[in-house]
Write an enzyme that holds these catalytic residues in place. Sequence first.
Site, PDB file in Angstrom:
ATOM      1  N   ARG A  20       0.823  -1.220   0.000  1.00  0.00           N
ATOM      2  CA  ARG A  20       0.000   0.000   0.000  1.00  0.00           C
ATOM      3  C   ARG A  20       0.857   1.270   0.000  1.00  0.00           C
ATOM      4  NH1 ARG A  20      -1.677   2.793   4.188  1.00  0.00           N
ATOM      5  NH2 ARG A  20      -1.620   1.027   5.607  1.00  0.00           N
ATOM      6  N   TYR A  66     -12.495  16.139 -18.450  1.00  0.00           N
ATOM      7  CA  TYR A  66     -13.163  14.862 -18.217  1.00  0.00           C
ATOM      8  C   TYR A  66     -14.298  15.046 -17.194  1.00  0.00           C
ATOM      9  CZ  TYR A  66     -13.572   9.931 -16.988  1.00  0.00           C
ATOM     10  OH  TYR A  66     -14.037   8.675 -16.750  1.00  0.00           O
ATOM     11  N   LYS A 110      -6.277   4.318 -20.400  1.00  0.00           N
ATOM     12  CA  LYS A 110      -6.501   4.609 -21.814  1.00  0.00           C
ATOM     13  C   LYS A 110      -5.335   4.105 -22.675  1.00  0.00           C
ATOM     14  CE  LYS A 110     -10.081   6.450 -19.920  1.00  0.00           C
ATOM     15  NZ  LYS A 110     -10.174   7.854 -19.531  1.00  0.00           N
TER      16      LYS A 110
HETATM   17  C1  LIG Z   1     -10.575   8.563 -18.424  1.00  0.00           C
HETATM   18  C2  LIG Z   1      -9.983   9.855 -18.127  1.00  0.00           C
HETATM   19  C3  LIG Z   1      -9.747  10.261 -16.806  1.00  0.00           C
HETATM   20  C4  LIG Z   1     -10.139   9.416 -15.621  1.00  0.00           C
HETATM   21  O1  LIG Z   1      -9.422   8.219 -15.606  1.00  0.00           O
HETATM   22  P1  LIG Z   1      -9.942   6.869 -14.884  1.00  0.00           P
HETATM   23  O2  LIG Z   1      -8.806   5.930 -15.091  1.00  0.00           O
HETATM   24  O3  LIG Z   1     -11.221   6.462 -15.528  1.00  0.00           O
HETATM   25  O4  LIG Z   1     -10.152   7.213 -13.440  1.00  0.00           O
HETATM   26  C5  LIG Z   1      -9.155  11.496 -16.601  1.00  0.00           C
HETATM   27  N1  LIG Z   1      -8.811  12.295 -17.636  1.00  0.00           N
HETATM   28  C6  LIG Z   1      -9.026  11.938 -18.913  1.00  0.00           C
HETATM   29  C7  LIG Z   1      -8.622  12.856 -20.009  1.00  0.00           C
HETATM   30  C8  LIG Z   1      -9.627  10.707 -19.215  1.00  0.00           C
HETATM   31  O5  LIG Z   1      -9.841  10.370 -20.485  1.00  0.00           O
END
Ligand SMILES: *Cc1c(COP(=O)(O)O)cnc(C)c1O
Length: 391
Positions: A57, A111, A208
């Site tokens: 952690r 976002y 992503k």
């Molecule tokens: C998806 C996304 C986030 C959030 O990310 P998670 O992994 O879903 O918590 C933040 N900023 C952008 C530009 C994103 O595309």
Amino acid sequence: MKKEAGLSTRCIHAGDRRDAKGAIHTPLYNHSTFGFPSTQALLDVVQGRTQGSLYTRYGMNPTIVSVEEKLASIEGAEGSLVFGSGMAAESATFLAHCKTGDHIVCIGDVYGGTFELLSYNLPQLGITTTFLLGDELGRLEEVIHDKTRLVFFETPTNPNMEVFDIAWIAEIAKRRGILTVVDSTFATPVNQHPLALGADLVIHSTTKYMGGHSDLTGGAVIGATERLQPLVVWRKNLGQVMAPEVAFLLSRSLRTLAVRVRAQNQSAAILAERLAKHPRVDHVNYPGLSSHPQHEIAKRQMRGFGGMLSFVFKGDAQTTAVAVDRLRLFSIAPSLGGVESLVTQPITTTHHGLDPAERLRRGIVDGMVRLSVGLEDVEDLWSDLDQALGA
Ligand SMILES: *Cc1c(COP(=O)(O)O)cnc(C)c1O
């Protein structure tokens, strides 16, 4: 790893260490805790005299540290911290660098989760945010005051693909003694290096492009040790660290980041050009097109224009949905950055919660369609789009 190695080389080798068995890169240590030969050896690690593994952690786990070294290397930074999600990375950044009474400036469309965090959660702690859309950027100096701690923005943004001049914003922020934090999720380090342009911290949703296969959820904050240090105790005590299994998967994915993103750049550019000429398409938002309002800035600060684009279909919400539903290779899904192509109508997903007037102010019209261009053959993707949009 030498710093001057090329990006692909760093994606593959940075941070990786073989174990005693010769495993070709850092193994998965799923363990929550690590044993010591003596009390003194444990104290040496606890008190920071020697580097070592201790408790997962805390982030003191070889698989986690390995992916953090890889991420730092590919962003050209001193260090990085990995989190259980992109939102965890963002919340730790805001909590570590702002306290009650402090103020944030958020530029452009962000976002949905970020907007909610800044406009709903953080005000409960007495941390407020001024939101400036792209056309209000001239007011940046004016909205920064003595309680402002940081300026935050994405570039390119979702779903308008608006591009902000990182060096220009960072220069103003530096002069006013505040931090510049860039969410570079859409661009990846293959296309853009915000730190080299003057940003203090870079945030990625590693869910992503970095994960790249739609099979992991994670986040990272990358920058100088001095800027990361305040986040360590928040990550530890909020329990936000990335799981070792996810860190292992993320390292696996980062090894192919450069080839994946470069191929996605190429396909997206081809589709953007063809869509711009399609009779059923009103206009295309893609930073690589010369028609893009910030194309010159994009050319200056990006090495590639990314795999994301949006376009406006000549139709209302309903006829656009019918066209989207005709797509076969593009899956209707939120998220982005994977090997498989995805499509969304922003009014149904990312911007569903906004009231129609606010959506319109942000240029998010009913016919807008967002594509995350995957790694399928580009001619197959084009055939699919062409049949779905109709003549
Ligand atoms: C998806 C996304 C986030 C959030 O990310 P998670 O992994 O879903 O918590 C933040 N900023 C952008 C530009 C994103 O595309």
